[in-house]
Design a protein around this motif. Structure first.
Motif, PDB file in Angstrom:
ATOM      1  N   PRO A  67      -9.371  19.890  64.419  1.00 12.92           N
ATOM      2  CA  PRO A  67      -9.930  20.138  63.046  1.00 12.92           C
ATOM      3  C   PRO A  67      -8.853  19.749  62.203  1.00 12.92           C
ATOM      4  CG  PRO A  67      -8.581  22.047  64.474  1.00 12.92           C
ATOM      5  CD  PRO A  67      -9.511  20.623  66.021  1.00 12.92           C
ATOM      6  N   ALA A  68      -9.502  19.430  61.480  1.00 12.94           N
ATOM      7  CA  ALA A  68      -8.280  18.815  60.249  1.00 12.94           C
ATOM      8  C   ALA A  68      -7.122  19.689  60.173  1.00 12.94           C
ATOM      9  CB  ALA A  68      -9.439  19.305  58.530  1.00 12.94           C
ATOM     10  N   ASN A  69      -6.198  18.998  60.339  1.00 13.54           N
ATOM     11  CA  ASN A  69      -5.013  18.694  60.547  1.00 13.54           C
ATOM     12  C   ASN A  69      -4.194  17.650  59.272  1.00 13.54           C
ATOM     13  OD1 ASN A  69      -4.200  20.664  62.730  1.00 13.54           O
ATOM     14  ND2 ASN A  69      -4.802  19.283  64.101  1.00 13.54           N
ATOM     15  N   LEU A  70      -3.544  18.318  58.383  1.00 15.27           N
ATOM     16  CA  LEU A  70      -2.726  17.346  57.457  1.00 15.27           C
ATOM     17  C   LEU A  70      -4.017  17.060  56.892  1.00 15.27           C
ATOM     18  CD1 LEU A  70       0.796  17.273  58.510  1.00 15.27           C
ATOM     19  CD2 LEU A  70      -0.001  18.942  56.765  1.00 15.27           C
ATOM     20  N   GLY A  71      -4.871  16.871  56.884  1.00 15.18           N
ATOM     21  CA  GLY A  71      -5.955  15.937  55.961  1.00 15.18           C
ATOM     22  C   GLY A  71      -6.368  14.619  57.618  1.00 15.18           C
ATOM     23  N   ILE A  72      -5.978  14.318  58.796  1.00 17.17           N
ATOM     24  CA  ILE A  72      -6.583  14.243  60.235  1.00 17.17           C
ATOM     25  C   ILE A  72      -7.585  14.773  60.860  1.00 17.17           C
ATOM     26  CG2 ILE A  72      -5.815  12.525  61.860  1.00 17.17           C
ATOM     27  CD1 ILE A  72      -2.933  12.002  60.010  1.00 17.17           C
ATOM     28  N   VAL A  73      -8.529  14.495  60.459  1.00 11.86           N
ATOM     29  CA  VAL A  73     -10.386  14.977  61.795  1.00 11.86           C
ATOM     30  C   VAL A  73     -10.084  13.957  62.553  1.00 11.86           C
ATOM     31  CG1 VAL A  73     -11.956  16.350  61.910  1.00 11.86           C
ATOM     32  CG2 VAL A  73     -10.640  16.424  59.873  1.00 11.86           C
ATOM     33  N   SER A  74     -10.592  14.507  64.372  1.00 10.51           N
ATOM     34  CA  SER A  74     -10.951  13.278  64.108  1.00 10.51           C
ATOM     35  C   SER A  74     -12.078  13.717  65.219  1.00 10.51           C
ATOM     36  CB  SER A  74      -9.589  13.444  66.224  1.00 10.51           C
ATOM     37  OG  SER A  74      -9.823  14.476  67.264  1.00 10.51           O
ATOM     38  N   PHE A  75     -13.141  13.223  66.045  1.00 14.38           N
ATOM     39  CA  PHE A  75     -14.681  13.646  66.112  1.00 14.38           C
ATOM     40  C   PHE A  75     -15.514  12.571  67.194  1.00 14.38           C
ATOM     41  CE2 PHE A  75     -14.420  11.101  62.368  1.00 14.38           C
ATOM     42  CZ  PHE A  75     -16.042  10.520  62.099  1.00 14.38           C
ATOM     43  N   ARG A  76     -16.458  13.096  67.653  1.00 13.58           N
ATOM     44  CA  ARG A  76     -16.979  11.689  68.643  1.00 13.58           C
ATOM     45  C   ARG A  76     -18.583  11.473  68.249  1.00 13.58           C
ATOM     46  NH1 ARG A  76     -15.831   9.251  73.388  1.00 13.58           N
ATOM     47  NH2 ARG A  76     -17.551  10.093  75.374  1.00 13.58           N
ATOM     48  N   TYR A  77     -19.458  10.680  67.708  1.00 13.81           N
ATOM     49  CA  TYR A  77     -20.559   9.948  68.175  1.00 13.81           C
ATOM     50  C   TYR A  77     -21.177  11.159  69.540  1.00 13.81           C
ATOM     51  CZ  TYR A  77     -25.425   8.454  67.926  1.00 13.81           C
ATOM     52  OH  TYR A  77     -26.325   7.841  68.111  1.00 13.81           O
ATOM     53  N   ARG A  78     -22.446  11.902  69.292  1.00 18.08           N
ATOM     54  CA  ARG A  78     -22.902  11.980  70.025  1.00 18.08           C
ATOM     55  C   ARG A  78     -24.604  11.472  70.785  1.00 18.08           C
ATOM     56  NH1 ARG A  78     -22.354  18.733  69.589  1.00 18.08           N
ATOM     57  NH2 ARG A  78     -23.901  18.548  67.029  1.00 18.08           N
ATOM     58  N   ALA A  79     -25.008  11.362  71.739  1.00 19.21           N
ATOM     59  CA  ALA A  79     -26.144  10.997  72.268  1.00 19.21           C
ATOM     60  C   ALA A  79     -27.130  11.762  73.597  1.00 19.21           C
ATOM     61  CB  ALA A  79     -26.556  10.040  72.006  1.00 19.21           C
ATOM     62  N   VAL A  80     -27.536  12.536  73.176  1.00 19.04           N
ATOM     63  CA  VAL A  80     -28.150  13.465  74.903  1.00 19.04           C
ATOM     64  C   VAL A  80     -28.681  11.919  76.245  1.00 19.04           C
ATOM     65  CG1 VAL A  80     -30.085  14.596  75.697  1.00 19.04           C
ATOM     66  CG2 VAL A  80     -29.275  15.669  73.934  1.00 19.04           C
ATOM     67  N   GLY A  81     -27.813  12.625  76.975  1.00 20.04           N
ATOM     68  CA  GLY A  81     -28.378  11.816  78.389  1.00 20.04           C
ATOM     69  C   GLY A  81     -27.859  10.641  78.131  1.00 20.04           C
ATOM     70  N   LEU A  82     -26.096  10.373  78.033  1.00 17.17           N
ATOM     71  CA  LEU A  82     -25.334   9.544  78.150  1.00 17.17           C
ATOM     72  C   LEU A  82     -24.326  10.226  78.923  1.00 17.17           C
ATOM     73  CD1 LEU A  82     -25.323   7.265  75.145  1.00 17.17           C
ATOM     74  CD2 LEU A  82     -26.871   6.813  76.988  1.00 17.17           C
ATOM     75  N   SER A  83     -23.330   9.016  79.657  1.00 13.19           N
ATOM     76  CA  SER A  83     -22.438   9.828  80.101  1.00 13.19           C
ATOM     77  C   SER A  83     -21.480   9.885  78.850  1.00 13.19           C
ATOM     78  CB  SER A  83     -21.727   8.404  81.595  1.00 13.19           C
ATOM     79  OG  SER A  83     -21.511   7.711  80.742  1.00 13.19           O
ATOM     80  N   ALA A  84     -19.946   9.857  79.707  1.00 16.27           N
ATOM     81  CA  ALA A  84     -18.419  10.109  78.446  1.00 16.27           C
ATOM     82  C   ALA A  84     -18.584   8.983  78.561  1.00 16.27           C
ATOM     83  CB  ALA A  84     -18.080  11.158  79.682  1.00 16.27           C
ATOM     84  N   GLU A  85     -18.825   7.916  79.477  1.00 21.21           N
ATOM     85  CA  GLU A  85     -17.971   6.024  79.635  1.00 21.21           C
ATOM     86  C   GLU A  85     -19.418   6.289  78.699  1.00 21.21           C
ATOM     87  OE1 GLU A  85     -18.468   8.209  82.499  1.00 21.21           O
ATOM     88  OE2 GLU A  85     -16.401   8.047  82.961  1.00 21.21           O
ATOM     89  N   ALA A  86     -20.427   6.148  78.564  1.00 23.90           N
ATOM     90  CA  ALA A  86     -21.411   5.628  77.623  1.00 23.90           C
ATOM     91  C   ALA A  86     -20.911   5.896  76.388  1.00 23.90           C
ATOM     92  CB  ALA A  86     -22.697   5.404  78.202  1.00 23.90           C
ATOM     93  N   LEU A  87     -20.845   7.069  76.008  1.00 17.81           N
ATOM     94  CA  LEU A  87     -20.259   7.115  74.646  1.00 17.81           C
ATOM     95  C   LEU A  87     -19.033   6.702  74.527  1.00 17.81           C
ATOM     96  CD1 LEU A  87     -21.119  11.256  75.052  1.00 17.81           C
ATOM     97  CD2 LEU A  87     -22.031   9.520  73.485  1.00 17.81           C
ATOM     98  N   ASP A  88     -18.602   6.399  74.881  1.00 19.23           N
ATOM     99  CA  ASP A  88     -16.893   5.945  74.431  1.00 19.23           C
ATOM    100  C   ASP A  88     -17.982   4.275  74.318  1.00 19.23           C
ATOM    101  OD1 ASP A  88     -14.747   7.324  75.926  1.00 19.23           O
ATOM    102  OD2 ASP A  88     -14.626   6.783  77.325  1.00 19.23           O
ATOM    103  N   ARG A  89     -18.446   3.601  74.856  1.00 17.15           N
ATOM    104  CA  ARG A  89     -18.460   2.184  74.752  1.00 17.15           C
ATOM    105  C   ARG A  89     -19.404   2.424  73.053  1.00 17.15           C
ATOM    106  NH1 ARG A  89     -19.795   2.273  79.938  1.00 17.15           N
ATOM    107  NH2 ARG A  89     -22.000   2.488  79.637  1.00 17.15           N
ATOM    108  N   VAL A  90     -20.233   3.570  72.816  1.00 18.54           N
ATOM    109  CA  VAL A  90     -21.100   4.010  71.818  1.00 18.54           C
ATOM    110  C   VAL A  90     -20.017   4.436  70.211  1.00 18.54           C
ATOM    111  CG1 VAL A  90     -22.575   5.198  69.600  1.00 18.54           C
ATOM    112  CG2 VAL A  90     -22.487   4.698  72.636  1.00 18.54           C
TER     113      VAL A  90
END
Length: 487
Positions: A401-424
């Motif tokens: 979540p937002a901490n002092l103005g920094i937010v981290s997040f991740r693009y997601r897509a059904v059916g992709l492995s964690a490694e594939a999502l890393d590459r995306v």
């Protein structure tokens, strides 16, 4: 006292390294026009201006000029051939790394400092500028809650601020004797700290990296366990480094608990607040930074959340007198001046020092502290707004979540492995650079590649954030649909 004018007509030959007044004014006016045009048109420009090294062959291979050139023509070359090949880190849609919003009042302050060529080393040479830097650092110490004995000096940035603070800790706590000494930090501490400790002579085995909790904050119980174990083994714990806003997630370590451990075990308490410490200026930030006022030393970067142009860092000490105690050196050729003079060259690493304080002093005087407080509050609010949008967005998952103005997040897509999502997610960053509409950067958390947004620019709007997230989603969808080789 008055002085008679000497000499006859001025010689404006290039050998004097001077332009005639009318040419210099035209040169200066053109620079101001460039700055104002840049500020006013920035939101409509591409954020990114990246170029490969091969694309800049002509610029890299140009020969050293032997004769003079037309000043305005050189500015044109600069504008078209150099500046357009750089990212606009002050763009309202530049969210990568830590943005550098800056402000034009301070930029012109830099020009004044350079034009007058002030060197803030000796009181004898620069009494007024020295007084301004003392005033600025005492203001910053007050913002961080330090006592009246607090103060410091301005440096290039957080890296040198951390190096300076840790050098003082080494000198005061260890008398510069490093055998068996141990320093503690978290696994989210900034890379500049490892570099600083290495430069100060500490071996890697003298640095204890404490695992963080699920919120990426240093864990006091783990810290205390490591302290006890090291003492039992005959080692000398002397310093704990805490973070007041990590670069990865904006996390703030539990400063009051760490301060309590430092007091109980007689340890130096250094806070790397290069990113977040200035947020103490706002009421919300002050709450999140509870315990900052108990630090022995604090690194602060005015070129981040106090909106100054690069470079402007600061190291603050609870007891400012420890700086000359650590760094003062005798120079026979610098014996002139009164013994009671404050010579800032004795307060840090640099002997030759520019007038960094001018830009911060000018902007604080002209805009007022209230404007800076409101700008910080705006950045905090934009971080919360980003978090809210991400929680509702089908294309993303919120990572932190937002901490002092920094937010981290991740693009997601059904059916992709964690490694594939890393590459995306990494490919989305590359696509941002090519696209130019906005720029976000990536980082790695718990062995996964994620995207992160930093919202400290006071000129960033809700529309900027909303449109950026929508553009990122489109880029991710396009990468998957096109079966781009990067994913």
């Amino acid at each position: 006292m008055t002085y008679e004018k000497t000499g006859g007509s001025r010689d404006w030959s290039p050998e004097r390294l001077e332009l005639p007044p009318e040419s210099l004014r035209a040169f200066g006016y053109r620079i101001v026009d460039m700055l104002v045009d840049h500020q006013e048109g920035l939101a409509n420009k591409p954020v990114t201006g990246h170029a490969s090294r091969s694309a800049l062959t002509e610029l890299l291979d140009q020969s050293l000029p032997d004769g003079p050139s037309d000043p305005l023509a050189v500015l044109e070359e600069l504008e078209q051939g150099v500046l357009r090949h750089s990212m606009h880190v002050n763009h309202p849609r530049f969210f990568a790394f830590i943005p550098g919003p800056g402000n034009m009042v301070s930029a012109l302050g830099d020009a004044l400092a350079s034009g007058f060529n002030v060197i803030v080393s000796l009181w004898l040479e620069a009494a007024g500028p020295t007084a301004i830097e003392e005033t600025i650092t005492q203001w910053l110490a007050s913002v961080c809650g330090l006592p009246k004995t607090g103060g410091g000096i301005l440096v290039s940035g957080g890296s040198v601020a951390n190096l300076t603070g840790l050098a003082v800790a080494r000198h005061v706590m260890l008398d510069d004797k490093l055998d068996d000494a141990v320093v503690y930090c978290s696994d989210q501490s900034h890379a500049s700290l490892q570099k600083a400790l290495r430069l100060l002579g500490f071996r890697s085995e003298q640095v204890r990296v404490i695992p963080t909790d699920t919120d990426y904050r240093l864990q006091p119980k783990q810290l205390e366990g490591a302290l006890i174990k090291d003492r039992e083994l005959g080692r000398r714990p002397f310093c704990v480094i805490a973070s007041a806003g990590t670069t990865n997630t904006g996390a703030v370590d539990p400063l009051p608990e760490i301060a309590g451990l430092c007091a109980a075990y007689n340890l130096w308490f250094h806070v790397d607040g290069a990113y977040g410490a200035a947020a103490a200026l706002s009421s919300q930030g002050k709450t999140e930074l509870l315990g900052l006022n108990q630090a022995n030393s604090i690194a602060v970067d005015p070129h981040k959340w106090l909106f100054q142009p690069f470079e402007c860092g600061c190291i603050l000490l609870r007891d400012r007198a420890l700086l000359p105690r650590t760094f003062a050196a005798q120079h026979d050729y610098m014996q002139d001046g009164a013994p009671a003079d404050v010579n800032l060259c004795d307060y840090g690493i640099q002997l030759t020092r520019g007038f960094r304080a001018l830009k911060l002093w000018l902007s604080l005087k002209i805009f007022g502290l209230g404007a800076f407080r409101a700008a910080i509050d705006h950045g905090l609010a934009m971080g919360k707004f980003t978090e809210t949008l991400l929680r509702a967005h089908d294309s993303f998952e919120l990572v932190t979540p937002a901490n002092l103005g920094i937010v981290s997040f991740r693009y997601r897509a059904v059916g992709l492995s964690a490694e594939a999502l890393d590459r995306v997610n990494l490919a989305i960053v590359e696509a941002c650079i090519e696209d130019g509409f906005a720029f976000v950067s990536s980082t790695r958390l718990r062995n996964r590649d994620v995207l992160r947004i930093c919202t400290i620019n006071p000129r960033t709007s809700e529309a900027d954030i909303r449109s950026t997230l929508d553009r990122l989603a489109i880029l991710g969808d396009q990468l998957l649909a096109s079966k781009d080789q990067r994913v």
